[in-house]
Every structure is written in C-alpha cells, then in structure tokens.
Design a protein around this motif. Structure first.
Motif, PDB file in Angstrom:
ATOM      1  N   VAL A 126      53.943  43.309  40.880  1.00  0.00           N
ATOM      2  CA  VAL A 126      53.488  42.494  39.754  1.00  0.00           C
ATOM      3  C   VAL A 126      52.902  41.182  40.260  1.00  0.00           C
ATOM      4  CG1 VAL A 126      54.278  41.158  37.738  1.00  0.00           C
ATOM      5  CG2 VAL A 126      54.975  43.550  38.018  1.00  0.00           C
ATOM      6  N   GLU A 127      53.566  40.548  41.203  1.00  0.00           N
ATOM      7  CA  GLU A 127      53.061  39.283  41.758  1.00  0.00           C
ATOM      8  C   GLU A 127      51.716  39.486  42.457  1.00  0.00           C
ATOM      9  OE1 GLU A 127      54.046  36.308  41.142  1.00  0.00           O
ATOM     10  OE2 GLU A 127      56.009  36.720  40.246  1.00  0.00           O
ATOM     11  N   GLU A 128      51.576  40.587  43.188  1.00  0.00           N
ATOM     12  CA  GLU A 128      50.303  40.887  43.853  1.00  0.00           C
ATOM     13  C   GLU A 128      49.200  41.103  42.827  1.00  0.00           C
ATOM     14  OE1 GLU A 128      50.960  44.228  46.455  1.00  0.00           O
ATOM     15  OE2 GLU A 128      52.276  43.061  47.783  1.00  0.00           O
ATOM     16  N   ARG A 129      49.511  41.851  41.785  1.00  0.00           N
ATOM     17  CA  ARG A 129      48.513  42.123  40.744  1.00  0.00           C
ATOM     18  C   ARG A 129      48.150  40.847  40.007  1.00  0.00           C
ATOM     19  NH1 ARG A 129      44.155  43.916  39.441  1.00  0.00           N
ATOM     20  NH2 ARG A 129      43.884  44.596  37.317  1.00  0.00           N
ATOM     21  N   LEU A 130      49.142  40.013  39.759  1.00  0.00           N
ATOM     22  CA  LEU A 130      48.891  38.733  39.099  1.00  0.00           C
ATOM     23  C   LEU A 130      47.933  37.883  39.932  1.00  0.00           C
ATOM     24  CD1 LEU A 130      49.463  36.809  36.780  1.00  0.00           C
ATOM     25  CD2 LEU A 130      51.607  36.187  37.906  1.00  0.00           C
ATOM     26  N   ALA A 131      48.153  37.845  41.233  1.00  0.00           N
ATOM     27  CA  ALA A 131      47.262  37.092  42.117  1.00  0.00           C
ATOM     28  C   ALA A 131      45.843  37.669  42.090  1.00  0.00           C
ATOM     29  CB  ALA A 131      47.813  37.090  43.546  1.00  0.00           C
ATOM     30  N   GLU A 132      45.727  38.987  42.079  1.00  0.00           N
ATOM     31  CA  GLU A 132      44.409  39.635  42.024  1.00  0.00           C
ATOM     32  C   GLU A 132      43.678  39.277  40.736  1.00  0.00           C
ATOM     33  OE1 GLU A 132      44.948  43.846  42.330  1.00  0.00           O
ATOM     34  OE2 GLU A 132      45.863  43.724  44.320  1.00  0.00           O
ATOM     35  N   VAL A 133      44.368  39.355  39.621  1.00  0.00           N
ATOM     36  CA  VAL A 133      43.742  39.071  38.330  1.00  0.00           C
ATOM     37  C   VAL A 133      43.352  37.603  38.255  1.00  0.00           C
ATOM     38  CG1 VAL A 133      44.094  39.041  35.820  1.00  0.00           C
ATOM     39  CG2 VAL A 133      44.905  40.984  37.172  1.00  0.00           C
ATOM     40  N   ARG A 134      44.197  36.725  38.741  1.00  0.00           N
ATOM     41  CA  ARG A 134      43.844  35.291  38.744  1.00  0.00           C
ATOM     42  C   ARG A 134      42.605  35.029  39.594  1.00  0.00           C
ATOM     43  NH1 ARG A 134      50.036  33.218  39.189  1.00  0.00           N
ATOM     44  NH2 ARG A 134      50.361  32.821  36.972  1.00  0.00           N
ATOM     45  N   ARG A 135      42.503  35.713  40.744  1.00  0.00           N
ATOM     46  CA  ARG A 135      41.314  35.553  41.597  1.00  0.00           C
ATOM     47  C   ARG A 135      40.060  36.074  40.897  1.00  0.00           C
ATOM     48  NH1 ARG A 135      44.873  37.010  45.720  1.00  0.00           N
ATOM     49  NH2 ARG A 135      44.249  39.188  45.622  1.00  0.00           N
ATOM     50  N   ALA A 136      40.203  37.169  40.166  1.00  0.00           N
ATOM     51  CA  ALA A 136      39.050  37.796  39.510  1.00  0.00           C
ATOM     52  C   ALA A 136      38.592  37.026  38.267  1.00  0.00           C
ATOM     53  CB  ALA A 136      39.375  39.239  39.135  1.00  0.00           C
ATOM     54  N   ALA A 137      39.501  36.298  37.638  1.00  0.00           N
ATOM     55  CA  ALA A 137      39.162  35.553  36.420  1.00  0.00           C
ATOM     56  C   ALA A 137      38.217  34.416  36.787  1.00  0.00           C
ATOM     57  CB  ALA A 137      40.426  35.016  35.773  1.00  0.00           C
ATOM     58  N   ARG A 138      37.079  34.370  36.083  1.00  0.00           N
ATOM     59  CA  ARG A 138      36.084  33.336  36.364  1.00  0.00           C
ATOM     60  C   ARG A 138      35.969  32.399  35.169  1.00  0.00           C
ATOM     61  NH1 ARG A 138      31.872  37.322  36.833  1.00  0.00           N
ATOM     62  NH2 ARG A 138      30.654  35.766  35.755  1.00  0.00           N
ATOM     63  N   ALA A 139      35.952  31.111  35.441  1.00  0.00           N
ATOM     64  CA  ALA A 139      35.848  30.122  34.369  1.00  0.00           C
ATOM     65  C   ALA A 139      34.493  30.199  33.679  1.00  0.00           C
ATOM     66  CB  ALA A 139      36.077  28.722  34.925  1.00  0.00           C
ATOM     67  N   ASP A 140      33.472  30.688  34.375  1.00  0.00           N
ATOM     68  CA  ASP A 140      32.126  30.749  33.796  1.00  0.00           C
ATOM     69  C   ASP A 140      31.854  32.060  33.051  1.00  0.00           C
ATOM     70  OD1 ASP A 140      32.095  32.341  36.104  1.00  0.00           O
ATOM     71  OD2 ASP A 140      30.037  31.809  36.624  1.00  0.00           O
ATOM     72  N   ALA A 141      32.862  32.901  32.937  1.00  0.00           N
ATOM     73  CA  ALA A 141      32.703  34.170  32.232  1.00  0.00           C
ATOM     74  C   ALA A 141      32.580  33.931  30.730  1.00  0.00           C
ATOM     75  CB  ALA A 141      33.900  35.078  32.523  1.00  0.00           C
ATOM     76  N   PRO A 142      31.967  34.876  30.015  1.00  0.00           N
ATOM     77  CA  PRO A 142      31.896  34.731  28.547  1.00  0.00           C
ATOM     78  C   PRO A 142      33.298  34.668  27.951  1.00  0.00           C
ATOM     79  CG  PRO A 142      30.507  36.548  29.326  1.00  0.00           C
ATOM     80  CD  PRO A 142      31.317  36.079  30.503  1.00  0.00           C
ATOM     81  N   PRO A 143      33.427  34.058  26.782  1.00  0.00           N
ATOM     82  CA  PRO A 143      34.756  33.898  26.164  1.00  0.00           C
ATOM     83  C   PRO A 143      35.543  35.197  26.020  1.00  0.00           C
ATOM     84  CG  PRO A 143      33.129  32.588  24.991  1.00  0.00           C
ATOM     85  CD  PRO A 143      32.373  33.406  25.990  1.00  0.00           C
ATOM     86  N   PHE A 144      34.882  36.302  25.668  1.00  0.00           N
ATOM     87  CA  PHE A 144      35.635  37.551  25.491  1.00  0.00           C
ATOM     88  C   PHE A 144      36.179  38.058  26.813  1.00  0.00           C
ATOM     89  CE2 PHE A 144      31.434  39.234  26.421  1.00  0.00           C
ATOM     90  CZ  PHE A 144      31.671  40.431  27.097  1.00  0.00           C
ATOM     91  N   VAL A 145      35.477  37.810  27.912  1.00  0.00           N
ATOM     92  CA  VAL A 145      35.966  38.220  29.238  1.00  0.00           C
ATOM     93  C   VAL A 145      37.143  37.332  29.639  1.00  0.00           C
ATOM     94  CG1 VAL A 145      35.369  38.449  31.682  1.00  0.00           C
ATOM     95  CG2 VAL A 145      33.733  39.176  29.922  1.00  0.00           C
ATOM     96  N   ARG A 146      37.028  36.022  29.383  1.00  0.00           N
ATOM     97  CA  ARG A 146      38.140  35.106  29.675  1.00  0.00           C
ATOM     98  C   ARG A 146      39.371  35.499  28.868  1.00  0.00           C
ATOM     99  NH1 ARG A 146      34.192  31.079  28.994  1.00  0.00           N
ATOM    100  NH2 ARG A 146      35.314  30.265  27.199  1.00  0.00           N
TER     101      ARG A 146
END
Length: 167
Positions: A126-146
């Motif tokens: 879970v911690e590894e997956r959480l780190a992966e998702v946090r890395r993949a999340a982009r602040a410049d993504a459209p609101p629905f992606v965020r």
C-alpha cells in the motif's frame, strides 16, 4: 445501464472520435487500467456493444493510425447516456468486494505470525502504491484527473492508517 467498461470507452469517444487502437493508447497513457478492467481485446467488443445500442457510430474518413480500422464518434444519445451514467456512478454508492475482506473473514485459520506477516506485506504494498500514485499525480492536470488521483490517494492513505492500527 452502462457497464464500467462501456462508460469508460464511451467517455473517451465523447471527448473526440477515436479508433480502437487509439482508445487502448489513451487507456494506457492515463493509467486507466489501474482502476478499470479494460483490456485491449475488450475495447473492440465494447465499441460493438455501444454501436449496437446506438451510442456510437462509425465515421467515414482516413485512417488516423496505420493499425486503425474504424473510427467511432459518439451519437447525441451516446453523449446523453454518458452524462447520465457518469452522474449515477458518482452519486450512487455501490458495494465493492475487495479480496482482502474475504481474507480477513478467514483469518482465524492463519497462524498469528503468518497473519502479521501478511498484513505487513500488504502495508508495504500500500505504501509503495501510494508513493507511485503521488508521483503520477500532476498539479497541472485537468480538475477531473486531479479528482481521480486525489480519491485514490485518500483511499490508500485510509488503508495505510488502518493497517498501522492492525500492527
């Protein structure tokens, strides 16, 4: 009622006309396989079902990609069905059946040391997956992606906290 796979494909075709190969590329690029069971081989099957329901139609034109055979666009009925199904998917609480619950229901048969090891292994995953998702999340993504990433992060954080409490 649309299946999750149908709604996913229809939503991508509502964005703009697409062919099956491009749909597969978008699903992969956006990491959609992390939260939907939509394989390459099922995309054409789903497109056929949507066509048969009158929600998408084949559009004439040049091949957009060398591997493309048919390009599909959403019909007006498809746009309406997509909006209604997306709204329902957001508003309605549906039961989920994660395998971990089946495991927990049967955990009395697991020796305590092995249960502790299994929970620790899950916590690490879970911690590894959480780190992966946090890395993949982009602040410049459209609101629905965020929103998708934010939801996933909060779910993983909640499970991580629950697992810490189990230790």
């Amino acid at each position: 009622m649309l299946t999750d796979a149908e709604l996913t494909v229809l939503g991508l075709v509502v964005e703009r006309p697409r062919h099956g190969y491009e749909l597969d590329e978008v699903v992969s690029e956006r990491g959609m396989r992390e939260w939907t069971a939509l394989g390459f081989s099922s995309i054409y099957y789903v497109l056929g079902k949507l066509r048969d329901k009158g929600l998408v139609a084949e559009v004439a034109g040049e091949r957009a990609h060398a591997k493309a055979k048919k390009t599909f666009a959403a019909t007006e009925a498809g746009r309406q069905a997509c909006a209604a199904a997306a709204e329902a998917a957001i508003a309605q609480l549906r039961p989920v059946h994660p395998p971990v619950l089946v495991g927990l229901a049967n955990s009395p048969v697991i020796p305590p040391d092995r249960l502790a090891a299994a929970l620790a292994q899950r916590a690490e995953a879970v911690e590894e997956r959480l780190a992966e998702v946090r890395r993949a999340a982009r602040a410049d993504a459209p609101p629905f992606v965020r929103a998708i990433f934010g939801y996933s992060i909060k779910q993983l954080e909640a499970e991580a906290a629950w697992l810490r409490g189990m230790a």
